[in-house]
Motif scaffolding. Sequence first.
Motif, PDB file in Angstrom:
ATOM      1  N   PHE A  57       0.851  -1.189   0.000  1.00 23.32           N
ATOM      2  CA  PHE A  57       0.000   0.000   0.000  1.00 23.32           C
ATOM      3  C   PHE A  57       0.888   1.240   0.000  1.00 23.32           C
ATOM      4  N   VAL A  58       0.408   2.318  -0.650  1.00 27.31           N
ATOM      5  CA  VAL A  58       1.176   3.564  -0.761  1.00 27.31           C
ATOM      6  C   VAL A  58       0.472   4.695  -0.013  1.00 27.31           C
ATOM      7  N   PHE A  59       1.267   5.474   0.734  1.00 25.88           N
ATOM      8  CA  PHE A  59       0.769   6.656   1.436  1.00 25.88           C
ATOM      9  C   PHE A  59       1.432   7.890   0.808  1.00 25.88           C
ATOM     10  N   PRO A  60       0.664   8.748   0.128  1.00 26.24           N
ATOM     11  CA  PRO A  60       1.252   9.921  -0.532  1.00 26.24           C
ATOM     12  C   PRO A  60       1.927  10.875   0.457  1.00 26.24           C
ATOM     13  N   GLN A  61       2.905  11.576  -0.046  1.00 24.81           N
ATOM     14  CA  GLN A  61       3.719  12.482   0.774  1.00 24.81           C
ATOM     15  C   GLN A  61       2.871  13.508   1.521  1.00 24.81           C
ATOM     16  N   GLY A  62       3.154  13.643   2.824  1.00 26.34           N
ATOM     17  CA  GLY A  62       2.544  14.686   3.634  1.00 26.34           C
ATOM     18  C   GLY A  62       1.151  14.406   4.150  1.00 26.34           C
ATOM     19  N   LEU A  63       0.515  13.306   3.702  1.00 25.52           N
ATOM     20  CA  LEU A  63      -0.852  13.036   4.134  1.00 25.52           C
ATOM     21  C   LEU A  63      -0.878  12.211   5.424  1.00 25.52           C
ATOM     22  N   ILE A  64      -1.877  12.464   6.262  1.00 26.97           N
ATOM     23  CA  ILE A  64      -2.036  11.725   7.512  1.00 26.97           C
ATOM     24  C   ILE A  64      -2.396  10.276   7.204  1.00 26.97           C
ATOM     25  N   HIS A  65      -1.688   9.333   7.841  1.00 20.65           N
ATOM     26  CA  HIS A  65      -1.956   7.918   7.604  1.00 20.65           C
ATOM     27  C   HIS A  65      -1.701   7.112   8.875  1.00 20.65           C
ATOM     28  N   PHE A  66      -2.107   5.835   8.861  1.00 21.51           N
ATOM     29  CA  PHE A  66      -2.010   4.986  10.046  1.00 21.51           C
ATOM     30  C   PHE A  66      -1.993   3.529   9.622  1.00 21.51           C
ATOM     31  N   GLN A  67      -1.603   2.653  10.571  1.00 20.40           N
ATOM     32  CA  GLN A  67      -1.682   1.198  10.391  1.00 20.40           C
ATOM     33  C   GLN A  67      -2.110   0.576  11.723  1.00 20.40           C
ATOM     34  N   LEU A  68      -3.048  -0.381  11.652  1.00 19.90           N
ATOM     35  CA  LEU A  68      -3.570  -1.053  12.839  1.00 19.90           C
ATOM     36  C   LEU A  68      -3.522  -2.562  12.626  1.00 19.90           C
ATOM     37  N   ASN A  69      -2.961  -3.273  13.610  1.00 17.79           N
ATOM     38  CA  ASN A  69      -2.930  -4.736  13.546  1.00 17.79           C
ATOM     39  C   ASN A  69      -4.308  -5.277  13.914  1.00 17.79           C
ATOM     40  N   THR A  70      -4.985  -5.874  12.943  1.00 22.56           N
ATOM     41  CA  THR A  70      -6.324  -6.417  13.176  1.00 22.56           C
ATOM     42  C   THR A  70      -6.304  -7.925  13.385  1.00 22.56           C
ATOM     43  N   GLY A  71      -5.116  -8.536  13.363  1.00 20.69           N
ATOM     44  CA  GLY A  71      -5.019  -9.981  13.537  1.00 20.69           C
ATOM     45  C   GLY A  71      -4.839 -10.394  14.990  1.00 20.69           C
ATOM     46  N   LYS A  72      -4.797 -11.691  15.215  1.00 23.61           N
ATOM     47  CA  LYS A  72      -4.643 -12.240  16.568  1.00 23.61           C
ATOM     48  C   LYS A  72      -3.173 -12.382  16.959  1.00 23.61           C
ATOM     49  N   TYR A  73      -2.267 -12.204  15.983  1.00 20.55           N
ATOM     50  CA  TYR A  73      -0.849 -12.426  16.240  1.00 20.55           C
ATOM     51  C   TYR A  73      -0.049 -11.175  15.889  1.00 20.55           C
ATOM     52  N   ASN A  74       1.233 -11.212  16.202  1.00 16.68           N
ATOM     53  CA  ASN A  74       2.103 -10.089  15.856  1.00 16.68           C
ATOM     54  C   ASN A  74       2.128  -9.865  14.344  1.00 16.68           C
ATOM     55  N   ALA A  75       2.316  -8.630  13.957  1.00 15.90           N
ATOM     56  CA  ALA A  75       2.434  -8.276  12.542  1.00 15.90           C
ATOM     57  C   ALA A  75       3.727  -7.499  12.326  1.00 15.90           C
ATOM     58  N   VAL A  76       4.274  -7.637  11.113  1.00 16.58           N
ATOM     59  CA  VAL A  76       5.507  -6.932  10.755  1.00 16.58           C
ATOM     60  C   VAL A  76       5.343  -6.354   9.348  1.00 16.58           C
ATOM     61  N   ALA A  77       5.772  -5.113   9.176  1.00 22.38           N
ATOM     62  CA  ALA A  77       5.735  -4.476   7.861  1.00 22.38           C
ATOM     63  C   ALA A  77       7.059  -3.771   7.602  1.00 22.38           C
ATOM     64  N   LEU A  78       7.380  -3.628   6.339  1.00 21.60           N
ATOM     65  CA  LEU A  78       8.573  -2.891   5.924  1.00 21.60           C
ATOM     66  C   LEU A  78       8.125  -1.733   5.049  1.00 21.60           C
ATOM     67  N   ALA A  79       8.632  -0.541   5.354  1.00 17.37           N
ATOM     68  CA  ALA A  79       8.221   0.665   4.631  1.00 17.37           C
ATOM     69  C   ALA A  79       9.421   1.298   3.946  1.00 17.37           C
ATOM     70  N   GLY A  80       9.257   1.644   2.677  1.00 18.52           N
ATOM     71  CA  GLY A  80      10.250   2.430   1.952  1.00 18.52           C
ATOM     72  C   GLY A  80       9.775   3.861   1.852  1.00 18.52           C
ATOM     73  N   LEU A  81      10.704   4.817   2.001  1.00 17.84           N
ATOM     74  CA  LEU A  81      10.340   6.236   2.002  1.00 17.84           C
ATOM     75  C   LEU A  81      11.236   7.010   1.041  1.00 17.84           C
ATOM     76  N   SER A  82      10.642   7.982   0.347  1.00 19.51           N
ATOM     77  CA  SER A  82      11.351   8.686  -0.720  1.00 19.51           C
ATOM     78  C   SER A  82      12.139   9.888  -0.213  1.00 19.51           C
ATOM     79  N   SER A  83      12.823   9.718   0.903  1.00 19.58           N
ATOM     80  CA  SER A  83      13.693  10.763   1.441  1.00 19.58           C
ATOM     81  C   SER A  83      14.737  10.117   2.329  1.00 19.58           C
ATOM     82  N   GLN A  84      15.925  10.694   2.353  1.00 23.31           N
ATOM     83  CA  GLN A  84      16.961  10.197   3.251  1.00 23.31           C
ATOM     84  C   GLN A  84      16.602  10.459   4.710  1.00 23.31           C
TER      85      GLN A  84
END
Length: 244
Positions: free
Chosen positions: A170-197
């Motif tokens: 999923f993509v979140f456009p620059q500067g916009l408010i966004h969030f992520q919520l774990n809706t599962g019963k177990y731990n979750a892991v995500a990796l995010a790439g960002l277009s800035s150093q």
Amino acid sequence: MHSNTNIPLLSSVIQLIKDMAMKLLLVALLALAFAHAAVLASDPSPLQDFCVADDSSKVFVNGAVCKNMNDVTADDFYTSGLDKPGNTVNNVRSNVTAVNVNKIPGLNTLGISLARIDFAPNGLNPPHTHPRATEILVVLEGELYVGFVTSNIGQTNRLFTKNLKKGDVFVFPQGLIHFQLNTGKYNAVALAGLSSQNPGVITIAKAVFGSTPPISDDVLAKAFQVDKRLVDRLQAQQWTDNNN
């Protein structure tokens, strides 16, 4: 005789048209240059193979001063530990491990970074923004409910959401408010790439109720249309969270 007297006038008109065409071309080229610069404004473009950040420099620039090429080593482009889960024992039950120019000096001027995000069950990466970067997120494990809110297009702040599973992106456009919520019963892991150093992060609740010095409770009470006592409690809670 009549046609000969019109020749100078015709030549002047042709020259005037040529001059106007050249001016219009120049304006178009300048507009294109400014538009191109705006697209690349997130991070400065590299003018050499790399510009490893020199943390010892006392000079302040937009980014970081380059280390002498003769002093650069492979370690300037390296970090480790992203295989280890972050500590999610906190109020929001999530943890963000950022890998930006502060972790890898070699990212300086390259316009890219990443982050590992760990979620305990029901863990939340609270609503936030990255003022200098677009984010692309891939779910490595678990299930996430994610979304972002647009600016006031037509006086409406639209919400876009999606339920993600392992392997979804999923993509979140620059500067916009966004969030992520774990809706599962177990731990979750995500990796995010960002277009800035160095994308930066503004966590909305923390910024609004936990700024230093605090925003006036009169301002916040009026903005959120709530009682000032509630604002005071929220500010006190955020101050406690920031100092624990």
